[in-house]
Design an enzyme around this catalytic site. Structure first.
Site, PDB file in Angstrom:
ATOM      1  N   SER A 127       8.808   7.004   6.535  1.00 29.55           N
ATOM      2  CA  SER A 127       9.337   6.549   5.251  1.00 29.55           C
ATOM      3  C   SER A 127       9.924   7.714   4.470  1.00 29.55           C
ATOM      4  O   SER A 127       9.450   8.854   4.585  1.00 29.55           O
ATOM      5  CB  SER A 127       8.213   5.903   4.435  1.00 29.55           C
ATOM      6  OG  SER A 127       8.596   5.708   3.089  1.00 29.55           O
ATOM      7  N   TYR A 152       0.201   5.880   0.429  1.00 29.79           N
ATOM      8  CA  TYR A 152       1.127   5.337   1.416  1.00 29.79           C
ATOM      9  C   TYR A 152       1.944   6.455   2.047  1.00 29.79           C
ATOM     10  O   TYR A 152       2.067   6.552   3.272  1.00 29.79           O
ATOM     11  CB  TYR A 152       2.051   4.309   0.752  1.00 29.79           C
ATOM     12  CG  TYR A 152       3.192   3.865   1.637  1.00 29.79           C
ATOM     13  CD1 TYR A 152       2.967   3.047   2.742  1.00 29.79           C
ATOM     14  CD2 TYR A 152       4.501   4.274   1.372  1.00 29.79           C
ATOM     15  CE1 TYR A 152       4.015   2.650   3.566  1.00 29.79           C
ATOM     16  CE2 TYR A 152       5.552   3.877   2.187  1.00 29.79           C
ATOM     17  CZ  TYR A 152       5.307   3.067   3.280  1.00 29.79           C
ATOM     18  OH  TYR A 152       6.343   2.688   4.094  1.00 29.79           O
TER      19      TYR A 152
END
Length: 335
Positions: A127, A152
């Site tokens: 990501s 995350y």
């Protein structure tokens, strides 16, 4: 090829599976169909894959160690596209354990399955959030990514480190893909485009964070899926130019690669909202709010490494992509 696609009922997973099936690959699609967002959308995505003679669906959680071991042993996959994960930056503030179970324990099960069953290439979702506190733009794979600002992001950075370990120790070719703000038809309901479109159509105000002073490298889903498949087809190899004395994060002596996939044309949030308003045909009422914990004010992808490796650059103009999403949204929800 016989390809395992995890998260096959997800936004990116469905689109990647469609490309693989269209060209004749066998796809085993795995998903746990959880309720992080409305499972009906996942079932409807899955319906677009089922019925294809090259597709088999398996309902399974990647964190299920025994189940994953049996799956890999049964199917003997040629390659793996690992997209299943607990997504969302903000949700990690309230449910951190979900991220460890899915993104760390689950990824370990993927790595072990690949290692012990002769998988020729693992491509997995990282990501843009790994860039965290970085402010040097555009974000490059050559930059360090040691300052995550959400759990995350930390789990995605951990995935890259874990993959490198398996590439180094066991010769497993791995490629990590740092996705930049993916949007488009069949997108996730917790993402800005979906939330904004729904609220504007229904005449409700939208929450605009950091008082609108945000910039994002919005990347259209078809470009993302194409990038995934192109990297899957080119197996990661050691980099002959790697210098351990001056270690470059984008290089390795192991069969390990990591690439940004972004539109490399960042869009101010207010311009993004204006494009949605134009596509919907209504002006949004806006609630301007401060930057949320775990979020960053700007992203911008350097995609030179991706282009050199795959001869591909995402290119969908944001206005066109938003128009396609709004058309899909109105058709899907009949409004």
């Amino acid at each position: 090829m016989k390809v395992l696609v995890t998260g096959a009922a997800g936004f990116i997973g469905m689109h990647v599976s469609q490309i693989l099936l269209a060209r004749g690959d066998q796809v085993v699609g795995l998903d746990n169909l959880n309720d992080y967002y409305d499972p009906q959308l996942k079932h409807d995505r899955l319906a677009r894959l089922t019925g294809n003679p090259g597709f088999e669906f398996v309902k399974l959680d990647v964190a299920d160690r025994a189940g994953m071991e049996a799956l890999f042993k049964q199917h003997q996959f040629d390659r793996v596209v690992h997209l299943a994960a607990q997504a969302g930056v903000r949700y990690s503030l309230v449910n951190p354990h979900a991220y460890i179970e899915s993104n760390v324990s689950g990824f370990t099960n993927i790595l072990e399955g690949c290692r012990h069953n002769g998988v020729a290439h693992l491509v997995y979702a990282s990501s843009s959030s790994v860039y965290g506190g970085n402010t040097r733009m555009p974000f490059s794979e050559h930059h360090g990514v040691d300052h995550p600002v959400s759990l995350y992001a930390a789990t995605k950075k951990a995935n890259e480190l874990m993959a490198h370990t398996y590439s180094h120790l066991f010769g497993l070719p791995t490629t990590g893909l740092r996705f930049f703000t993916v949007y488009g038809p069949w997108g996730r309901p917790d993402m800005a485009l979906f939330l904004f479109t729904k609220a504007i159509i229904e005449g409700r105000p939208i929450d605009v964070f950091n008082h609108g002073k945000m910039v994002r490298d919005f990347t259209y889903i078809d470009d993302i899926a194409e990038g995934v498949v192109r990297t899957l087809d080119r197996v990661a190899t050691p980099d002959a130019a790697y210098d351990p004395v001056q270690a470059d994060p984008a290089r390795s002596s192991a069969p390990y690669r990591v690439f940004n996939i972004g539109n490399h044309n960042p869009t101010p949030l207010m311009a993004f909202i204006e494009a949605i308003e134009k596509a919907v045909g209504k002006t949004a009422e806006k609630n301007f709010m401060p930057l949320q914990d775990g979020d960053v004010p700007a992203t911008h992808a350097d995609v030179e490494e991706l282009a050199a490796w795959t001869d591909f650059r995402p290119a969908m103009p944001v206005e066109d992509g938003i128009g396609r999403f709004v058309a899909w949204y109105r058709e899907y929800f009949k409004n």
